[in-house]
Scaffold this motif. Structure first.
Motif, PDB file in Angstrom:
ATOM      1  N   PRO A 180       4.402   3.920   4.153  1.00 50.62           N
ATOM      2  CA  PRO A 180       3.373   4.590   3.350  1.00 50.62           C
ATOM      3  C   PRO A 180       3.916   5.242   2.077  1.00 50.62           C
ATOM      4  O   PRO A 180       3.169   5.398   1.102  1.00 50.62           O
TER       5      PRO A 180
ATOM      6  N   TRP B  44      -2.948   6.749   6.556  1.00 50.69           N
ATOM      7  CA  TRP B  44      -2.007   6.060   5.676  1.00 50.69           C
ATOM      8  C   TRP B  44      -2.117   6.592   4.247  1.00 50.69           C
ATOM      9  O   TRP B  44      -1.106   6.811   3.582  1.00 50.69           O
TER      10      TRP B  44
ATOM     11  N   ALA C 260      -2.442   0.328   4.081  1.00 50.79           N
ATOM     12  CA  ALA C 260      -1.827  -0.326   5.236  1.00 50.79           C
ATOM     13  C   ALA C 260      -1.714  -1.828   4.983  1.00 50.79           C
ATOM     14  O   ALA C 260      -2.661  -2.449   4.511  1.00 50.79           O
TER      15      ALA C 260
END
Length: 619
Positions: free
Chosen positions: A275, A372, A281
């Motif tokens: 991240p 994320w 993602a």
């Protein structure tokens, strides 16, 4: 029950189950029936007495009978709810016979081999696991629904032969009525747990006697039933070896253990770092996971990982025997299995593998999207801060706080291997700093390096707050090395600290009228913050500030109490709900943690009286 007593009971029943397995099962069944019988007896007794009271009230209304009937009704209702245990069916992507004919053909072969009951569903999820779930469709009456659940990571990690052994192990739990016996044990545990929870808020003598029995019997039965799970695991291993062969069954156990190690030590750390460099993602994370899993057997550290797994010993509270015990029972020497030429996913799922992976990946991306994005923002901030610290470290040595921060940032962004040299340097420069010592000890133990132990000992000596995490690390290290005797005192220490922390947290979670208070001990600037927040409120007439007198760890996380009298005499006609609403409103105005507001009125007068005597008037 103390942890040591729990371990002792579990170990005793483990020996009993090995020596007399059938007698052990009968004994456990009788013990479970006794627990449910106790609940049923009190339920019938409470219900019968309640019925008599209703008849008596109908014949001659009496306040005393009504007062006695209320706790009986509460007890009966609580026990009735506790006896209704719901068994949740597992979730996953269901595959029909048309979707995965090869997988269903293998399930049919194993069923015929073991004369096993029907399999109703085949499910795939995203965990490194496989399971056989039996869900009673009629609750207490049984009629189980049998679901086989397999994880895509396991399908990607294993070859066809070793996966057959895993599948056979799971279906082996259908033999010997494993599922039915396990469901009975689960029902007893769940019933007792729900009964304790339902009665936890009741302090009457009637429920107190009942709770005292459940508090003793519940942990005792749980400890006694652990041996059943181990016995069933050994029987399922034998069925796995019969369905394939002992060597394949042993290789499946080792391959599964190495896959878990690869995920924990290779895939997960790398995924946590992504991240910081990727705003969303990624797609295809299962394909990336497959590369990691398929390479586990050829990893240069795989032999050491296997050696550590073989050293680990099951404690009395583990439901599975240790890897070494399971291999010994199969009569096979441990080895790193040869890399499979083809994955079990390809062999058993065939064309539907791509569809299943795509759906699992889509679900995963949706589930982690929000976290994320936050991690990406944190990662950008961490990268900027690390660049700043690197630049400053190049010009002059960092102070201890900055050095520890740099170690943490490097580990988070680049991994423990790169952080270790910085931790060594930090601890060398600052040998009497608890965090510097703790960081180094933790990183060394992560590599199973005993050199980390003295650093953790020193960290605990320097800072009491380091004791719990350090003890957890030391216990885990000894368990991983197979030294259960060395781990035992640390496990006991962890449990003791956690129990003390729980009591301390409960003490700080509320303020009651009977609690003691003492002078607040704050400086004038902090007192003025309290006063300024309350001074302009139209309902506040007077306010006093004090501190709750704490028994557990009084030197940390202090709790402050503010007592308030309201403007106007009409407040006495307000409901308790209005009183509580104003208290919450004032607490929100203060906007500080660990501050409780007591508003004059029913229930708060004893505390207001104490605050007037001990506290400082701030409004």
């Amino acid at each position: 029950m103390t942890p040591a007593r729990f371990e002792e009971i579990a170990a005793r029943f483990e020996r009993f189950s090995r020596a007399r397995p059938r007698l052990y099962r009968w004994t456990l069944g009788l013990l479970g029936a006794a627990g449910l019988g106790f609940v049923a007896f009190w339920l019938l007794l409470a219900g019968g007495l309640l019925a008599l009271l209703v008849v008596g009230m109908a014949a001659r209304p009496n306040a005393a009978l009504l007062k006695l009937g209320i706790p009986l009704a509460i007890l009966a209702w609580s026990l009735l709810k506790a006896t209704w245990v719901r068994f949740e069916r597992p979730e996953g992507i269901a595959l029909s016979r048309e979707d995965a004919p090869a997988a269903w053909a293998e399930l049919d072969r194993l069923r015929r081999l073991g004369n096993l009951p029907r399999i109703h569903r085949l499910l795939v999820d995203d965990r490194l696991n496989a399971a056989m779930a039996q869900t009673p469709r009629l609750g207490i009456l049984g009629w189980p629904h049998n679901d086989v659940l397999v994880g895509m990571p396991l399908l990607l990690a294993l070859g066809p032969d070793t996966f057959r052994a895993v599948l056979a192990h799971e279906l082996g739990h259908l033999s010997g009525r494993h599922g039915r016996m396990g469901a009975r044990v689960h029902r007893v545990r769940a019933t007792l747990r729900q009964a304790v929870e339902a009665l936890a808020a009741r302090n009457s003598r009637l429920t107190g006697v009942f709770r005292a029995f459940l508090d003793w019997y519940g942990p005792w039965f749980q400890a006694a039933s652990f041996a059943l799970a181990r016995q069933q695991e050994r029987e399922a291993d034998r069925f796995s070896a019969a369905a394939t062969d002992a060597r394949t069954a042993a290789d499946a156990l080792v391959a599964s253990a190495l896959a878990g190690w690869a995920l924990e030590e290779r895939y997960d750390p790398a995924l946590r770092r992504r991240p910081a460099f990727e705003p969303a993602a990624p797609e295809g994370h299962l394909a990336w996971m497959e590369e990691t899993l398929r390479a586990a057997g050829t990893d240069e550290e795989a032999p050491q990982a296997l050696a550590r797994a073989l050293k680990a010993r099951a404690t009395a509270g583990d439901t599975h025997p240790s890897l070494a015990e399971r291999l010994e029972a199969l009569g096979q020497e441990p080895r790193v299995p040869p890399a499979p030429r083809r994955s079990a996913a390809s062999a058993f799922l065939g064309p539907c593998q791509r569809r299943v992976q795509t759906e699992l990946e889509s679900r995963w991306r949706a589930s982690v999207a929000e976290a994320w994005e936050r991690a990406h923002q944190d990662g950008k901030r961490d990268a900027g801060r690390l660049a700043e610290l690197d630049a400053r470290a190049g010009a002059a040595p960092l102070d201890v706080d900055e050095a520890c921060e740099r170690v943490a940032l490097v580990e988070r962004m680049h991994g423990s291997a790169e952080a270790l040299p910085l931790a060594l340097e930090s601890a060398a420069r600052h040998p009497d700093h608890a965090l510097a010592r703790f960081q180094l000890g933790r990183l060394l133990l992560r590599r199973q390096d005993a050199a980390g132990l003295p650093h953790l000992d020193r960290a605990m000596a320097l800072d009491e707050g380091a004791t719990l995490p350090a003890a957890q690390l030391i216990a885990g290290y000894h368990l991983a090395e197979g030294r259960t005797a060395d781990a035992a005192p640390w496990i006991e220490r962890v449990r003791s600290i956690e129990a003390a922390e729980a009591v301390a947290e409960a003490e700080r979670a509320q303020v009651r009228a009977g609690d003691l208070v003492e002078p607040h001990g704050l400086g004038r600037e902090d007192v003025e913050k309290f006063a300024a927040a309350l001074r302009g409120h139209p309902r506040v007439k007077k306010a006093w500030l004090a501190r709750k007198k704490l028994v557990h760890f009084p030197e940390r996380a202090r709790v402050y109490v503010v007592g308030v009298t309201r403007r106007g005499a009409w407040y006495r006609l307000e409901s308790s709900g209005a009183q509580a609403k104003l208290a919450q409103e004032l607490a929100d105005v203060l906007g500080l943690a660990r501050v409780f507001v007591m508003v004059d009125g029913a229930g708060a007068r004893p505390m207001i009286k104490k605050l007037r005597k001990v506290g400082e008037r701030i409004v």
